[in-house]
Motif scaffolding. Sequence first.
Motif, PDB file in Angstrom:
ATOM      1  N   SER A   1      51.948  33.320  37.241  1.00 46.77           N
ATOM      2  CA  SER A   1      51.743  32.251  38.232  1.00 46.77           C
ATOM      3  C   SER A   1      50.262  31.969  38.477  1.00 46.77           C
ATOM      4  O   SER A   1      49.902  31.343  39.467  1.00 46.77           O
ATOM      5  CB  SER A   1      52.445  32.617  39.547  1.00 46.77           C
ATOM      6  N   CYS A   2      49.416  32.429  37.567  1.00 41.10           N
ATOM      7  CA  CYS A   2      47.971  32.229  37.743  1.00 41.10           C
ATOM      8  C   CYS A   2      47.557  30.852  37.203  1.00 41.10           C
ATOM      9  O   CYS A   2      47.894  30.500  36.071  1.00 41.10           O
ATOM     10  CB  CYS A   2      47.217  33.332  37.003  1.00 41.10           C
ATOM     11  N   PRO A   3      46.786  30.089  37.981  1.00 43.01           N
ATOM     12  CA  PRO A   3      46.373  28.753  37.502  1.00 43.01           C
ATOM     13  C   PRO A   3      45.372  28.814  36.353  1.00 43.01           C
ATOM     14  O   PRO A   3      45.116  27.808  35.708  1.00 43.01           O
ATOM     15  CB  PRO A   3      45.718  28.131  38.751  1.00 43.01           C
ATOM     16  N   LEU A   4      44.832  29.996  36.089  1.00 45.92           N
ATOM     17  CA  LEU A   4      43.832  30.113  35.019  1.00 45.92           C
ATOM     18  C   LEU A   4      44.396  30.781  33.768  1.00 45.92           C
ATOM     19  O   LEU A   4      43.655  31.098  32.838  1.00 45.92           O
ATOM     20  CB  LEU A   4      42.619  30.915  35.520  1.00 45.92           C
ATOM     21  N   ASN A   5      45.695  31.036  33.746  1.00 47.82           N
ATOM     22  CA  ASN A   5      46.231  31.850  32.640  1.00 47.82           C
ATOM     23  C   ASN A   5      46.080  31.194  31.262  1.00 47.82           C
ATOM     24  O   ASN A   5      45.981  31.879  30.256  1.00 47.82           O
ATOM     25  CB  ASN A   5      47.683  32.291  32.899  1.00 47.82           C
ATOM     26  N   ARG A   6      46.000  29.849  31.228  1.00 45.00           N
ATOM     27  CA  ARG A   6      45.854  29.204  29.904  1.00 45.00           C
ATOM     28  C   ARG A   6      44.519  29.511  29.254  1.00 45.00           C
ATOM     29  O   ARG A   6      44.351  29.385  28.049  1.00 45.00           O
ATOM     30  CB  ARG A   6      45.947  27.685  30.060  1.00 45.00           C
TER      31      ARG A   6
ATOM     32  N   ALA B   1      42.013  37.902  28.315  1.00 48.84           N
ATOM     33  CA  ALA B   1      42.723  39.192  28.436  1.00 48.84           C
ATOM     34  C   ALA B   1      44.228  38.976  28.495  1.00 48.84           C
ATOM     35  O   ALA B   1      45.000  39.760  27.942  1.00 48.84           O
ATOM     36  CB  ALA B   1      42.238  39.943  29.676  1.00 48.84           C
ATOM     37  N   PHE B   2      44.650  37.889  29.140  1.00 46.83           N
ATOM     38  CA  PHE B   2      46.079  37.572  29.219  1.00 46.83           C
ATOM     39  C   PHE B   2      46.600  37.213  27.829  1.00 46.83           C
ATOM     40  O   PHE B   2      47.636  37.709  27.375  1.00 46.83           O
ATOM     41  CB  PHE B   2      46.283  36.414  30.201  1.00 46.83           C
ATOM     42  N   ALA B   3      45.852  36.364  27.115  1.00 48.31           N
ATOM     43  CA  ALA B   3      46.280  35.942  25.768  1.00 48.31           C
ATOM     44  C   ALA B   3      46.350  37.135  24.822  1.00 48.31           C
ATOM     45  O   ALA B   3      47.249  37.228  23.986  1.00 48.31           O
ATOM     46  CB  ALA B   3      45.310  34.902  25.226  1.00 48.31           C
TER      47      ALA B   3
HETATM   48 FE1  SF4 Z   1      44.961  35.068  35.825  1.00 51.06          FE
HETATM   49 FE2  SF4 Z   1      43.882  36.346  33.776  1.00 51.06          FE
HETATM   50 FE3  SF4 Z   1      43.855  37.427  36.211  1.00 51.06          FE
HETATM   51 FE4  SF4 Z   1      46.133  37.240  34.833  1.00 51.06          FE
HETATM   52  S1  SF4 Z   1      44.360  38.465  34.288  1.00 51.06           S
HETATM   53  S2  SF4 Z   1      45.859  36.765  36.989  1.00 51.06           S
HETATM   54  S3  SF4 Z   1      45.850  35.279  33.791  1.00 51.06           S
HETATM   55  S4  SF4 Z   1      42.795  35.557  35.568  1.00 51.06           S
END
Ligand code: SF4
Length: 403
Positions: free
Chosen positions: A231-236, A240-242
């Motif tokens: 649900s993070c607006p920056l996940n795209r 680290a998420f990718a």
């Molecule tokens: Fe958002 Fe990246 Fe933090 Fe996950 S790790 S909550 S995608 S900024």
Amino acid sequence: MTNDSLKRLREWFKKNAVSLPWRPANLDALRDPYAVWISETMLQQTQVSTVRDYFIRWMKRFPNIESLAKADEAEVFKYWQGLGYYSRARNILKTAKNICQRKTDPETHSAGSVQAPSGMTENAKSKMIACKMPETRKELEALPGIGAYTAGAILSLAYHKREAILDGNLVRIFSRLYELDFLPTESTSTAEIYWGYAREIADSPKAYMHNEALMELGRTVCKTKSPLCESCPLNRKCRAFADKRIAEFPPTKKRTEKSWHGTVLVIESADEKILAVRGGQKFLDAQLSLPHFESQRGATIGIPAQAENYINTDDEESIKHCGTFRHSITVHKIECDILNIKLKVNAKRASTAPKYATEWIEKAKAFETFANSFSLKALKKVFLDSLTPLHSAQDDKGNGSRE
Ligand code: SF4
């Protein structure tokens, strides 16, 4: 951060901003700098849920700087009791007294950078001017207990200035977004990298919202443990998420220095161009740099297999080892062999299917095109004799840049 990411961040914040006693319902409103200062100081090393009641009680008793400046230390401590770190309360009192005691210029009615509005009585003017929070970083940071973070918070949240802030929440977010495997506390250059990202998001008329939204995001979504990435607006845009590497960022401890040995390639085409690469390398991600890769010391006989990632190695005309150089980037102590590869074909015909994003730059403009000392050091070694004195002043600018 892209404009699109910042827009998503603002939209997320408008929908999810928690109601707090120091936060007005209208998130675009200018704020009382005194309230920002008190709340941000209380929030240092203390949970929002704890600070809430303390802040309300404090503001009832000391609604402005003037009322605080008149208080004695024992009473201020009483209202701080339970928040710990009493030096914070002591500094708040000192700063309030300091602000209210500043000399007012009788001609301009100003104290520091503060100007009184016209139409006020003389008495009101001197009270208002003498007890107003300064509006510049320099003046704020000169006050007891106000550091770079608090000054940035006051300037951006209260006065809507384009000022950066960097707290633990922003450090955690930046570390994960950009896979920064070091902390800002490690050195001046690592701090500068984090502050660089903070300044980037503050370089906007909406700096106040970007700063506060990131703090809120760090507190509620990008949490230390179990961040809510879906649900993070920056996940795209989060690396680290990718890469599914969130647990690795930020690093838990100060990292010790790491040695790295590699090879840097200075590849010249027949029409006097040099191959540059953008991204995908060990260092200088997103910057234009010379191709480089990890290698063993002395493994420099013949054309290395990794060169095929950039050019068709059948186009090689000659290869020369041009020595080594040492360099530091964040915690990495680097030693690099330099290979100068000359091609028998023009740039257009070389590198037909490179693995990385490459571009050819004019050899004569090489020293002004690369903006990192890592590449400049290698170029200097190769061209010292033939291209002197090309921009020798650019050599080794240190590690302050985002390398
Ligand atoms: Fe958002 Fe990246 Fe933090 Fe996950 S790790 S909550 S995608 S900024």
